[in-house]
Design a protein around this motif. Structure first.
Motif, PDB file in Angstrom:
ATOM      1  N   ASP A  88       0.828  -1.198   0.000  1.00  0.00           N
ATOM      2  CA  ASP A  88       0.000   0.000   0.000  1.00  0.00           C
ATOM      3  C   ASP A  88       0.866   1.253   0.000  1.00  0.00           C
ATOM      4  OD1 ASP A  88      -3.164   0.062   0.312  1.00  0.00           O
ATOM      5  OD2 ASP A  88      -2.388  -1.913   0.840  1.00  0.00           O
ATOM      6  N   ALA A  89       0.486   2.193  -0.861  1.00  0.00           N
ATOM      7  CA  ALA A  89       1.288   3.395  -1.083  1.00  0.00           C
ATOM      8  C   ALA A  89       1.173   4.411   0.044  1.00  0.00           C
ATOM      9  CB  ALA A  89       0.887   4.043  -2.411  1.00  0.00           C
ATOM     10  N   HIS A  90      -0.014   4.560   0.602  1.00  0.00           N
ATOM     11  CA  HIS A  90      -0.247   5.603   1.604  1.00  0.00           C
ATOM     12  C   HIS A  90      -1.024   5.046   2.794  1.00  0.00           C
ATOM     13  CE1 HIS A  90       1.258   8.663  -1.131  1.00  0.00           C
ATOM     14  NE2 HIS A  90       0.545   8.082  -2.072  1.00  0.00           N
ATOM     15  N   PRO A  91      -0.397   4.132   3.544  1.00  0.00           N
ATOM     16  CA  PRO A  91      -1.100   3.535   4.673  1.00  0.00           C
ATOM     17  C   PRO A  91      -1.245   4.524   5.832  1.00  0.00           C
ATOM     18  CG  PRO A  91       1.163   2.808   4.655  1.00  0.00           C
ATOM     19  CD  PRO A  91       0.963   3.618   3.401  1.00  0.00           C
ATOM     20  N   PHE A  92      -2.245   4.295   6.645  1.00  0.00           N
ATOM     21  CA  PHE A  92      -2.504   5.114   7.824  1.00  0.00           C
ATOM     22  C   PHE A  92      -1.731   4.543   9.010  1.00  0.00           C
ATOM     23  CE2 PHE A  92      -5.109   5.892  11.654  1.00  0.00           C
ATOM     24  CZ  PHE A  92      -5.114   7.274  11.643  1.00  0.00           C
ATOM     25  N   GLY A  93      -0.956   5.381   9.673  1.00  0.00           N
ATOM     26  CA  GLY A  93      -0.218   4.936  10.857  1.00  0.00           C
ATOM     27  C   GLY A  93       1.034   4.145  10.548  1.00  0.00           C
ATOM     28  N   SER A  94       1.413   4.079   9.288  1.00  0.00           N
ATOM     29  CA  SER A  94       2.622   3.366   8.864  1.00  0.00           C
ATOM     30  C   SER A  94       3.343   4.248   7.864  1.00  0.00           C
ATOM     31  CB  SER A  94       2.272   2.041   8.170  1.00  0.00           C
ATOM     32  OG  SER A  94       1.366   1.278   8.917  1.00  0.00           O
ATOM     33  N   PRO A  95       4.654   4.121   7.775  1.00  0.00           N
ATOM     34  CA  PRO A  95       5.370   4.945   6.787  1.00  0.00           C
ATOM     35  C   PRO A  95       5.003   4.580   5.348  1.00  0.00           C
ATOM     36  CG  PRO A  95       6.898   3.911   8.342  1.00  0.00           C
ATOM     37  CD  PRO A  95       5.557   3.315   8.577  1.00  0.00           C
ATOM     38  N   CYS A  96       4.903   5.591   4.519  1.00  0.00           N
ATOM     39  CA  CYS A  96       4.749   5.394   3.079  1.00  0.00           C
ATOM     40  C   CYS A  96       6.011   4.704   2.571  1.00  0.00           C
ATOM     41  CB  CYS A  96       4.566   6.766   2.414  1.00  0.00           C
ATOM     42  SG  CYS A  96       4.785   6.782   0.639  1.00  0.00           S
ATOM     43  N   PRO A  97       5.895   3.640   1.776  1.00  0.00           N
ATOM     44  CA  PRO A  97       7.098   2.954   1.301  1.00  0.00           C
ATOM     45  C   PRO A  97       7.936   3.809   0.354  1.00  0.00           C
ATOM     46  CG  PRO A  97       5.148   2.044   0.257  1.00  0.00           C
ATOM     47  CD  PRO A  97       4.672   3.004   1.297  1.00  0.00           C
ATOM     48  N   TYR A  98       7.387   4.916  -0.131  1.00  0.00           N
ATOM     49  CA  TYR A  98       8.101   5.753  -1.092  1.00  0.00           C
ATOM     50  C   TYR A  98       8.817   6.931  -0.453  1.00  0.00           C
ATOM     51  CZ  TYR A  98       5.428   2.797  -4.062  1.00  0.00           C
ATOM     52  OH  TYR A  98       4.907   1.683  -4.643  1.00  0.00           O
ATOM     53  N   THR A  99       8.368   7.350   0.736  1.00  0.00           N
ATOM     54  CA  THR A  99       8.998   8.508   1.374  1.00  0.00           C
ATOM     55  C   THR A  99       9.539   8.193   2.760  1.00  0.00           C
ATOM     56  OG1 THR A  99       6.943   9.285   2.385  1.00  0.00           O
ATOM     57  CG2 THR A  99       7.473  10.101   0.155  1.00  0.00           C
ATOM     58  N   GLY A 100       9.062   7.117   3.371  1.00  0.00           N
ATOM     59  CA  GLY A 100       9.469   6.809   4.734  1.00  0.00           C
ATOM     60  C   GLY A 100       8.755   7.676   5.759  1.00  0.00           C
ATOM     61  N   THR A 101       7.829   8.518   5.309  1.00  0.00           N
ATOM     62  CA  THR A 101       7.059   9.373   6.216  1.00  0.00           C
ATOM     63  C   THR A 101       5.628   8.864   6.302  1.00  0.00           C
ATOM     64  OG1 THR A 101       6.378  10.874   4.423  1.00  0.00           O
ATOM     65  CG2 THR A 101       8.446  11.396   5.566  1.00  0.00           C
ATOM     66  N   ASP A 102       4.890   9.327   7.306  1.00  0.00           N
ATOM     67  CA  ASP A 102       3.483   8.983   7.426  1.00  0.00           C
ATOM     68  C   ASP A 102       2.716   9.907   6.491  1.00  0.00           C
ATOM     69  OD1 ASP A 102       1.060   8.005   8.184  1.00  0.00           O
ATOM     70  OD2 ASP A 102       1.153   8.692  10.253  1.00  0.00           O
ATOM     71  N   TRP A 103       2.395   9.417   5.294  1.00  0.00           N
ATOM     72  CA  TRP A 103       1.820  10.240   4.234  1.00  0.00           C
ATOM     73  C   TRP A 103       0.453   9.689   3.831  1.00  0.00           C
ATOM     74  CZ3 TRP A 103       4.449  10.858  -1.227  1.00  0.00           C
ATOM     75  CH2 TRP A 103       3.689  11.733  -2.016  1.00  0.00           C
ATOM     76  N   VAL A 104      -0.575  10.123   4.516  1.00  0.00           N
ATOM     77  CA  VAL A 104      -1.944   9.790   4.150  1.00  0.00           C
ATOM     78  C   VAL A 104      -2.436  10.940   3.280  1.00  0.00           C
ATOM     79  CG1 VAL A 104      -4.281   9.394   4.996  1.00  0.00           C
ATOM     80  CG2 VAL A 104      -2.326   8.465   6.247  1.00  0.00           C
ATOM     81  N   THR A 105      -2.852  10.644   2.076  1.00  0.00           N
ATOM     82  CA  THR A 105      -3.253  11.708   1.153  1.00  0.00           C
ATOM     83  C   THR A 105      -4.611  12.295   1.533  1.00  0.00           C
ATOM     84  OG1 THR A 105      -4.434  10.257  -0.382  1.00  0.00           O
ATOM     85  CG2 THR A 105      -2.049  10.504  -0.727  1.00  0.00           C
ATOM     86  N   ALA A 106      -4.840  13.520   1.080  1.00  0.00           N
ATOM     87  CA  ALA A 106      -6.135  14.171   1.300  1.00  0.00           C
ATOM     88  C   ALA A 106      -7.248  13.370   0.622  1.00  0.00           C
ATOM     89  CB  ALA A 106      -6.091  15.600   0.769  1.00  0.00           C
ATOM     90  N   ASP A 107      -6.961  12.776  -0.535  1.00  0.00           N
ATOM     91  CA  ASP A 107      -7.950  11.936  -1.223  1.00  0.00           C
ATOM     92  C   ASP A 107      -8.356  10.746  -0.356  1.00  0.00           C
ATOM     93  OD1 ASP A 107      -7.961  13.529  -3.503  1.00  0.00           O
ATOM     94  OD2 ASP A 107      -6.553  12.257  -4.594  1.00  0.00           O
ATOM     95  N   ASN A 108      -7.373  10.127   0.291  1.00  0.00           N
ATOM     96  CA  ASN A 108      -7.674   8.971   1.140  1.00  0.00           C
ATOM     97  C   ASN A 108      -8.484   9.389   2.361  1.00  0.00           C
ATOM     98  OD1 ASN A 108      -6.310   7.418  -0.670  1.00  0.00           O
ATOM     99  ND2 ASN A 108      -4.598   6.946   0.663  1.00  0.00           N
ATOM    100  N   GLU A 109      -8.136  10.534   2.945  1.00  0.00           N
ATOM    101  CA  GLU A 109      -8.904  11.022   4.094  1.00  0.00           C
ATOM    102  C   GLU A 109     -10.347  11.287   3.689  1.00  0.00           C
ATOM    103  OE1 GLU A 109      -6.834  14.349   5.803  1.00  0.00           O
ATOM    104  OE2 GLU A 109      -5.226  13.079   6.564  1.00  0.00           O
ATOM    105  N   ALA A 111     -12.029   9.981   1.273  1.00  0.00           N
ATOM    106  CA  ALA A 111     -12.703   8.719   0.935  1.00  0.00           C
ATOM    107  C   ALA A 111     -12.838   7.780   2.131  1.00  0.00           C
ATOM    108  CB  ALA A 111     -11.956   8.016  -0.200  1.00  0.00           C
ATOM    109  N   GLY A 112     -12.249   8.149   3.261  1.00  0.00           N
ATOM    110  CA  GLY A 112     -12.295   7.278   4.436  1.00  0.00           C
ATOM    111  C   GLY A 112     -11.450   6.031   4.290  1.00  0.00           C
ATOM    112  N   LEU A 113     -10.397   6.109   3.474  1.00  0.00           N
ATOM    113  CA  LEU A 113      -9.521   4.951   3.249  1.00  0.00           C
ATOM    114  C   LEU A 113      -8.294   5.073   4.141  1.00  0.00           C
ATOM    115  CD1 LEU A 113      -9.901   4.663  -0.612  1.00  0.00           C
ATOM    116  CD2 LEU A 113     -10.890   3.191   1.150  1.00  0.00           C
ATOM    117  N   LEU A 114      -8.511   4.891   5.420  1.00  0.00           N
ATOM    118  CA  LEU A 114      -7.450   4.993   6.418  1.00  0.00           C
ATOM    119  C   LEU A 114      -7.142   3.592   6.910  1.00  0.00           C
ATOM    120  CD1 LEU A 114      -8.822   8.128   8.290  1.00  0.00           C
ATOM    121  CD2 LEU A 114      -7.210   8.038   6.375  1.00  0.00           C
TER     122      LEU A 114
END
Length: 192
Positions: A88-109, A111-114
């Motif tokens: 998963d590219a932008h998981p909630f509560g876990s680092p993004c595999p592409y940046t190493g940061t906690d990156w939940v996108t505005a689109d995911n928020e 859509a409730g995809l947390l």
């Protein structure tokens, strides 16, 4: 979103890598959404195969991956098209595999995809089934294993598209799945 890229703990240009035409994609174990074991090479076993990567938390995947239905309708006799559910590219509560940061996108928020990054295969299979239902996918879907071996083979991108010949060689690769451009390439390169 630019802040996450600026503050990335990994160099994205080094992390995601392109696949050159002629590069060989190695076979690895993948799964059907019900957990049945398959081989990645099943995607190109009967002729050219298209593998489009995606995950529930990747907004471009949710937007573009339903176009695989149109590609299957147009080229289904000449091409095996498959969606590969990957890390998963932008998981909630876990680092993004592409940046190493906690990156939940505005689109995911919105859509409730947390959802958290799966730690076991059954959780990834569950997210893949949710993804299939959300997108209404009717095309074959495989799920990468927890070692992410297929994702590694395909360039570590969240939503790449790879056309692979029957010999496992890359015929065409997109770092981001662009359905119209891929449709044009397939029209020009797949004989009737």
């Amino acid at each position: 979103e630019r802040e996450h890229i600026r503050n990335a703990t990994t160099d994205l240009t080094q992390f995601m890598r392109s696949l050159d035409d002629g590069a060989t994609v190695s076979d690895t174990e993948v799964y059907a959404p019900d957990g049945q074991v398959h081989r990645l090479a099943d995607c190109w076993a009967r002729g050219p195969g298209l593998i489009v990567c995606g995950s529930l938390t990747c907004p471009p995947s949710r937007v573009f991956n339903p176009a695989i239905q149109r590609i299957n309708a147009a080229f289904g006799r000449r091409l095996q098209a498959t969606v590969l559910y990957v890390i998963d590219a932008h998981p909630f509560g876990s680092p993004c595999p592409y940046t190493g940061t906690d990156w939940v996108t505005a689109d995911n928020e919105a859509a409730g995809l947390l959802v958290a990054q799966p730690q076991v295969l059954e959780d990834r299979l569950m997210l893949a089934r949710r993804y299939i239902e959300l997108l209404g996918l009717q095309s074959p879907v495989f799920v990468d294993g927890m070692q992410n071996a297929a994702w590694e083979q395909l360039g570590r991108s969240p939503n790449s598209a790879t056309v692979i010949g029957a010999d496992g060689a890359v015929l065409f690769w997109q770092d981001w799945f662009r359905p119209d451009a891929l449709f044009d390439w397939l029209s020009a390169h797949l004989p009737d």
